[in-house]
Write a protein that holds these residues in place. Structure first.
Motif, mmCIF file in Angstrom:
data_model
loop_
_atom_site.group_PDB
_atom_site.id
_atom_site.type_symbol
_atom_site.label_atom_id
_atom_site.label_comp_id
_atom_site.label_asym_id
_atom_site.label_seq_id
_atom_site.Cartn_x
_atom_site.Cartn_y
_atom_site.Cartn_z
ATOM 1 N N UNK A 135 27.782 45.607 3.628
ATOM 2 C CA UNK A 135 27.557 44.353 4.357
ATOM 3 C C UNK A 135 28.723 43.401 4.107
ATOM 4 N N UNK A 136 28.981 42.569 5.071
ATOM 5 C CA UNK A 136 30.143 41.695 4.980
ATOM 6 C C UNK A 136 29.756 40.245 5.281
ATOM 7 N N UNK A 137 30.398 39.351 4.541
ATOM 8 C CA UNK A 137 30.270 37.928 4.836
ATOM 9 C C UNK A 137 31.426 37.561 5.753
ATOM 10 N N UNK A 138 31.196 36.672 6.708
ATOM 11 C CA UNK A 138 32.208 36.410 7.742
ATOM 12 C C UNK A 138 33.537 35.917 7.169
ATOM 13 N N UNK A 139 33.477 34.889 6.303
ATOM 14 C CA UNK A 139 34.715 34.375 5.702
ATOM 15 C C UNK A 139 34.451 33.976 4.252
ATOM 16 N N UNK A 140 35.457 34.153 3.421
ATOM 17 C CA UNK A 140 35.426 33.643 2.050
ATOM 18 C C UNK A 140 36.713 32.872 1.820
ATOM 19 N N UNK A 141 36.574 31.617 1.393
ATOM 20 C CA UNK A 141 37.743 30.822 1.024
ATOM 21 C C UNK A 141 37.989 31.046 -0.462
#
Length: 362
Positions: free
Chosen positions: A63-69
């Motif tokens: 699973x992936x999170x859309x963006x990570x800063x």
């Protein structure tokens, strides 16, 4: 251009394009990536912004999170994106909840490119709260919200500083929502709180119903009176040193007979919203008169943008041409003001041009 101006420009972009954006990917590209960029992060540098971050959890693999800063190689803010037409709620933030305690990130954002919800772990350490501590709509963002948002900018990011105000923000926002709801639709307990202080009899269902109506009306009248008192106070301090031209004669000084209505203020905000695509909203002012409500550029009574004639039986807007000749147009609703956006923008352009010519001559 400072941070505030950049966010407001993005807000204008979102307002113009939101009805044309139909997918989540388009929402990311048109709204969310520019938003991250305005926070000072390079969206094309994976060491600062990583798209589709993978953080496998137990049986949840891939699973992936859309963006990570990221900061110093570690995630500090996680962002889950939805299509701009989709509502935001806890149910569509499941990935944020799962990833929050598996990474070093202490903040997460759920957004559809219009509304942004910021979460942290105020209730239980390392577990994302179910309620956001900070929420704003970028198409209607307030100046105080921009200041809070600025704390997440790359140049100002300070975890301790944000956390120190997060708790206050969370409960302040929740209280504001409760107050708004109670004023619009007072609940039984809220009504009884006031009724018991002024009514000596038994509060029956009929009495409660009556006081619900009384409470709603009283709050509305109180807020209107408060606005009108402040406007009259401000107007009474103004001094007129110049006479109006024929098209824009000098407004009489404020008197107790002049009452600025909520409808007039709503119309003013509509006009200001239209003009903000061209000028700073702070340049748009209003002054009330006995027979009309004037909207002015730079608070100058020689620079009439338009006039509004709002009565119980008729609504009109007075528009000015380059010779300052006024033409009145009928309004069925205040929303019809948007039909005259081009004329209003042109009037401001003409007034600004006249100002530039005058400055050159001087």
């Amino acid at each position: 251009m400072d941070f505030k101006d950049k966010i407001k420009l993005l807000a204008e972009r979102v307002s113009k394009l939101k009805d044309q954006i139909k997918t989540e990917e388009a929402t990311k590209n048109a709204f969310i990536m520019p938003f991250i960029s305005e926070l000072g992060y390079d969206v094309f540098n994976p060491m600062e912004v990583t798209p589709e971050l993978v953080a496998d959890i137990g049986i949840k693999q891939g699973e992936k999170i859309d963006y990570a800063i990221l900061k110093d190689g570690d995630p500090i803010i996680l962002i889950e994106c939805k299509w701009n037409g989709a509502p935001l709620n806890v149910n569509n933030a499941s990935q944020l909840f799962r990833y929050f305690h598996t990474t070093k990130a202490k903040f997460s954002i759920l957004t559809n490119g219009i509304e942004y919800r910021f979460y942290t772990d105020l209730v239980e350490a390392n577990k994302m709260d179910e309620k956001p501590f900070f929420v704003f709509d970028i198409t209607d963002i307030k100046d105080n919200q921009i200041e809070e948002l600025k704390k997440f900018h790359k140049n100002y990011y300070d975890f301790d500083n944000i956390v120190s105000t997060a708790n206050e923000l969370k409960y302040t926002n929740e209280l504001k929502t409760l107050i708004h709801n109670e004023i619009a639709n007072p609940g039984p307990d809220f009504v009884k709180h006031f009724a018991r202080q002024i009514y000596s009899g038994t509060i029956t269902a009929k009495v409660l119903d009556q006081f619900t109506n009384f409470t709603r009306k009283s709050f509305t009248q109180y807020i209107n009176d408060l606005i009108n008192d402040r406007l009259r106070s401000a107007l009474s301090k103004e001094t007129e040193s110049q006479k109006e031209t024929e098209a824009a004669p000098e407004l009489p000084p404020s008197t107790d007979s002049i009452v600025t209505t909520a409808e007039e203020l709503e119309a003013f905000y509509i006009v200001r919203a239209i003009l903000r695509v061209q000028i700073d909203g702070n340049r748009v002012h209003h002054r009330d008169a006995l027979s009309y409500f004037a909207i002015l550029l730079d608070d100058n009574n020689r620079k009439s943008i338009c006039r509004l004639y709002l009565t119980n039986t008729r609504k009109q807007i007075g528009l000015f041409d380059e010779q300052k000749k006024e033409t009145k147009c009928e309004l069925k609703t205040l929303g019809d003001i948007y039909l005259y956006a081009d004329q209003l923008l042109n009037t401001v352009a003409v007034l600004d041009k006249q100002k530039q010519v005058a400055e050159v001559k001087e």
